[in-house]
Write a protein that holds these residues in place. Structure first.
Motif, PDB file in Angstrom:
ATOM      1  N   ARG A  95     -12.348  -4.745  -9.192  1.00 37.35           N
ATOM      2  CA  ARG A  95     -12.747  -6.240  -9.106  1.00 37.35           C
ATOM      3  C   ARG A  95     -11.970  -7.022 -10.068  1.00 37.35           C
ATOM      4  O   ARG A  95     -11.512  -8.071  -9.563  1.00 37.35           O
ATOM      5  N   LYS A  96     -11.732  -6.763 -11.116  1.00 34.49           N
ATOM      6  CA  LYS A  96     -10.803  -7.476 -12.089  1.00 34.49           C
ATOM      7  C   LYS A  96      -9.486  -7.473 -11.705  1.00 34.49           C
ATOM      8  O   LYS A  96      -9.004  -8.618 -11.720  1.00 34.49           O
ATOM      9  N   HIS A  97      -8.995  -6.566 -11.432  1.00 37.88           N
ATOM     10  CA  HIS A  97      -7.615  -6.447 -10.835  1.00 37.88           C
ATOM     11  C   HIS A  97      -7.448  -7.495  -9.682  1.00 37.88           C
ATOM     12  O   HIS A  97      -6.467  -8.201  -9.648  1.00 37.88           O
ATOM     13  N   TRP A  98      -8.254  -7.464  -8.665  1.00 37.83           N
ATOM     14  CA  TRP A  98      -8.342  -8.215  -7.610  1.00 37.83           C
ATOM     15  C   TRP A  98      -8.411  -9.628  -7.861  1.00 37.83           C
ATOM     16  O   TRP A  98      -7.512 -10.533  -7.730  1.00 37.83           O
ATOM     17  N   ALA A  99      -9.278 -10.069  -8.763  1.00 38.59           N
ATOM     18  CA  ALA A  99      -9.453 -11.465  -9.082  1.00 38.59           C
ATOM     19  C   ALA A  99      -8.092 -11.789  -9.740  1.00 38.59           C
ATOM     20  O   ALA A  99      -7.631 -13.234  -9.714  1.00 38.59           O
ATOM     21  N   VAL A 100      -7.579 -10.916 -10.675  1.00 37.77           N
ATOM     22  CA  VAL A 100      -6.449 -11.527 -11.518  1.00 37.77           C
ATOM     23  C   VAL A 100      -5.068 -11.666 -10.764  1.00 37.77           C
ATOM     24  O   VAL A 100      -4.425 -12.662 -10.703  1.00 37.77           O
ATOM     25  N   ALA A 101      -4.943 -10.794  -9.589  1.00 38.36           N
ATOM     26  CA  ALA A 101      -4.104 -10.857  -8.661  1.00 38.36           C
ATOM     27  C   ALA A 101      -4.164 -12.032  -7.787  1.00 38.36           C
ATOM     28  O   ALA A 101      -3.252 -12.684  -7.677  1.00 38.36           O
ATOM     29  N   ALA A 102      -5.463 -12.269  -7.483  1.00 35.93           N
ATOM     30  CA  ALA A 102      -5.498 -13.463  -6.425  1.00 35.93           C
ATOM     31  C   ALA A 102      -5.119 -14.724  -7.247  1.00 35.93           C
ATOM     32  O   ALA A 102      -4.728 -15.705  -6.681  1.00 35.93           O
ATOM     33  N   ASP A 103      -5.384 -14.720  -8.425  1.00 35.29           N
ATOM     34  CA  ASP A 103      -5.259 -15.989  -9.047  1.00 35.29           C
ATOM     35  C   ASP A 103      -3.895 -16.305  -9.525  1.00 35.29           C
ATOM     36  O   ASP A 103      -3.493 -17.377  -9.359  1.00 35.29           O
ATOM     37  N   ARG A 104      -3.284 -15.187  -9.657  1.00 37.71           N
ATOM     38  CA  ARG A 104      -1.725 -15.153 -10.180  1.00 37.71           C
ATOM     39  C   ARG A 104      -0.829 -15.701  -8.796  1.00 37.71           C
ATOM     40  O   ARG A 104      -0.111 -16.616  -8.907  1.00 37.71           O
ATOM     41  N   ILE A 105      -1.305 -15.339  -7.903  1.00 38.55           N
ATOM     42  CA  ILE A 105      -0.514 -15.358  -6.508  1.00 38.55           C
ATOM     43  C   ILE A 105      -0.872 -16.932  -6.199  1.00 38.55           C
ATOM     44  O   ILE A 105      -0.089 -17.698  -5.685  1.00 38.55           O
ATOM     45  N   ASP A 106      -2.235 -17.405  -6.257  1.00 37.96           N
ATOM     46  CA  ASP A 106      -2.656 -18.684  -6.031  1.00 37.96           C
ATOM     47  C   ASP A 106      -1.720 -19.729  -6.807  1.00 37.96           C
ATOM     48  O   ASP A 106      -1.356 -20.837  -6.472  1.00 37.96           O
ATOM     49  N   VAL A 107      -1.608 -19.300  -8.211  1.00 38.29           N
ATOM     50  CA  VAL A 107      -1.162 -20.351  -9.001  1.00 38.29           C
ATOM     51  C   VAL A 107       0.415 -20.464  -8.635  1.00 38.29           C
ATOM     52  O   VAL A 107       1.179 -21.448  -8.716  1.00 38.29           O
ATOM     53  N   ALA A 108       1.030 -19.248  -8.266  1.00 40.12           N
ATOM     54  CA  ALA A 108       2.377 -19.368  -7.806  1.00 40.12           C
ATOM     55  C   ALA A 108       2.649 -19.674  -6.456  1.00 40.12           C
ATOM     56  O   ALA A 108       3.806 -20.154  -5.954  1.00 40.12           O
ATOM     57  N   GLY A 109       1.552 -20.198  -5.835  1.00 39.35           N
ATOM     58  CA  GLY A 109       1.823 -20.829  -4.523  1.00 39.35           C
ATOM     59  C   GLY A 109       1.934 -19.934  -3.437  1.00 39.35           C
ATOM     60  O   GLY A 109       2.336 -20.583  -2.158  1.00 39.35           O
ATOM     61  N   GLY A 110       1.656 -18.817  -3.447  1.00 46.85           N
ATOM     62  CA  GLY A 110       1.672 -17.826  -2.232  1.00 46.85           C
ATOM     63  C   GLY A 110       0.495 -17.395  -1.782  1.00 46.85           C
ATOM     64  O   GLY A 110      -0.617 -18.064  -2.056  1.00 46.85           O
ATOM     65  N   ALA A 111       0.643 -16.315  -1.026  1.00 50.64           N
ATOM     66  CA  ALA A 111      -0.711 -15.840  -0.423  1.00 50.64           C
ATOM     67  C   ALA A 111      -0.765 -14.470  -0.219  1.00 50.64           C
ATOM     68  O   ALA A 111       0.416 -13.687  -0.205  1.00 50.64           O
ATOM     69  N   ILE A 112      -1.965 -13.843  -0.157  1.00 53.33           N
ATOM     70  CA  ILE A 112      -2.059 -12.498   0.101  1.00 53.33           C
ATOM     71  C   ILE A 112      -2.575 -12.260   1.505  1.00 53.33           C
ATOM     72  O   ILE A 112      -4.035 -12.852   1.742  1.00 53.33           O
TER      73      ILE A 112
END
Length: 479
Positions: A95-112
């Motif tokens: 859960r924690k890894h997913w939340a961190v990954a989603a936040d990092r990609i969102d800040v970078a303007g990307g998408a998963i």
């Protein structure tokens, strides 16, 4: 701002595919199958695939995976716009890894995005993805707890908690039985070792009698033989987390024989001299017989006054009287490989040596067929739930699809195992290896060469070395 400007200038969204093969057998999905599904998804979405990264055989519970870190950096550095996964669980089951990954990609303007699961970006879509992530985390924890309980239960009942060694088979009722084709060799191997024979002699004995390894190879290595004999299962015992107890199966050797083997193994290990670390051991193949060559210090018993020299020696020399010359000086071969590496690192163009290998071509075809069957199965399920087809027809067709997918997946796994992996930028890998050569360990240099070179054949009598890279043309160098 810089990343946003780069993405805005791109006419086509750039996708980087991330693949991960699970360590859990029931969830282990072929990497090629994942890649095929992701590429088909990108074609439908109009994405340009700029790279493919994979973490084979690594648990989704850990975030310390090389490839997942590279895809995250690719989006953050503006080299890709979207990370495409086969399913959400491939990125992480934590859960924690997913939340961190989603936040990092969102800040970078990307998408998963997922190739096989919903990608709706609305509030409801994000909620749905969150539910899937939570389900993946729950499933990961459940699998871990369940597998631990199964292993402990089997051990308490005198059954092997995991896989069984060469020489044994699993029965349908969960017990194990001797493999009729392999088991007769086990007592003989213990007897030979206790009588004084080493693991090299045991390996050659297995080869001479036509026994194949667990992976179907004709060549037996010393470590493979040692791993085989170290299992207490052969003596009718089972082990789990360092604890050993009698098993319900009958052993092929007595516990006393096994303990005698263990004692001798410890004694011999203590007497054995430290093993030299030779750069090309195992990478070289004898041009006369095709057997691997290993480093060795050669002492001339006939002329004690002469200085010793280090050489690479064919491993079959002692067992093949008609072999011919089987030694080559270490310095001569390593200098030839070093010269090749320097030349290879400056090549600008790599001419195609041959077409794509048949196993790779067939694996790609199988992956596409499996993906098509999976999509057909999804459509069939939708038609059934909407009342378009009766239950009897759905059940029969679904069973047919499942059986076909299972058969194709097993065939795909065999083809993938025979595909050699070559570096994407071989000249860059060669340059990096040269730059770090003097400060890297022998083991690191050897692994770097393994990535670049498919085979090195030493023709001792002709005094030539034939180097066949994974990408590029074969080169012959005099030694």
């Amino acid at each position: 701002m810089r990343n946003a400007a780069i993405r805005a200038a791109a006419s086509t969204p750039r996708a980087i595919l991330y693949l991960r093969q699970s360590t859990y057998r029931e969830e282990s999905i072929s990497l090629l199958l994942q890649e095929t599904a992701c590429r088909q998804y990108c074609d439908r979405q109009g994405y340009a695939v700029v790279d493919v990264e994979a973490d084979p055989g690594i648990s989704g519970r850990t975030w310390q995976r090389p490839a997942v870190q590279r895809v995250m950096s690719a989006v953050e550095e503006g080299r890709a716009d979207v990370i495409v996964l086969w399913r959400w669980s491939r990125l992480s089951r934590n859960r924690k890894h997913w939340a961190v990954a989603a936040d990092r990609i969102d800040v970078a303007g990307g998408a998963i995005e997922s190739a096989t699961e919903p990608n709706d970006t609305t509030a409801a879509g994000r909620f749905g993805r969150g539910v899937m992530v939570e389900m993946n985390a729950f499933e990961s924890e459940r699998i871990g707890e369940q597998w631990k309980e199964v292993q402990e239960s089997r051990f308490k009942r005198g059954l092997p908690p995991g896989t069984v060694p060469w020489g044994w088979l699993h029965n349908d009722d969960g017990t194990i039985a001797p493999n009729p084709d392999q088991a007769p060799a086990i007592p003989q191997l213990y007897e030979m070792y206790i009588s004084g024979d080493g693991t090299t002699t045991l390996a050659r004995w297995l080869e001479q009698h036509g026994y194949l390894t667990a992976r179907g190879r004709t060549r037996w290595e010393r470590c493979t033989v040692t791993s085989l004999l170290d299992s207490p299962i052969h003596s009718g015992q089972v082990t789990y987390h360092g604890e050993t107890r009698p098993g319900v199966h009958e052993g092929l050797v007595s516990p006393e024989t096994f303990e005698r083997y263990r004692a001798l193994r410890i004694e011999r290990a203590g007497k054995r001299a430290p093993r030299a670390n030779y750069l090309l051991s195992g990478l070289l193949t004898c041009g006369s017989c095709g057997v691997a060559m290993y480093g060795q210090t050669v002492r001339n018993a006939a002329h004690p006054g002469r200085a010793d020299y280090i050489a690479y020696r064919c491993n079959s020399l002692s067992f093949t009287p008609e072999h011919g010359p089987g030694y080559v000086r270490l310095k001569a071969v390593e200098e030839a490989v070093s010269a090749w590496l320097a030349q290879y690192s400056h090549l600008e163009h790599f001419p195609e040596r041959e077409h794509v290998s048949p196993p790779q071509t067939e694996a790609q075809r199988l992956a596409r067929e499996i993906q098509d069957l999976n999509e057909a199965l999804v459509k069939l399920t939708v038609d059934f739930t909407s009342g378009k087809i009766p239950e009897r027809a759905y059940s029969a067709t679904a069973q047919h699809y499942d059986a076909r997918i299972s058969t194709l997946s097993a065939t795909l796994a065999r083809h993938e195992a025979s595909i050699a992996i070559a570096p994407k930028l071989p000249q860059a890998s060669a340059r990096l290896l040269l730059e770090t050569w003097d400060v890297s360990s022998v083991k690191a240099c050897r692994e770097g060469l393994r990535d670049l070179i498919e085979r090195i054949t030493v023709h001792v009598a002709a005094k030539k070395v034939e180097i066949r890279p994974r990408i590029g043309e074969t080169m012959v160098i005099d030694i």
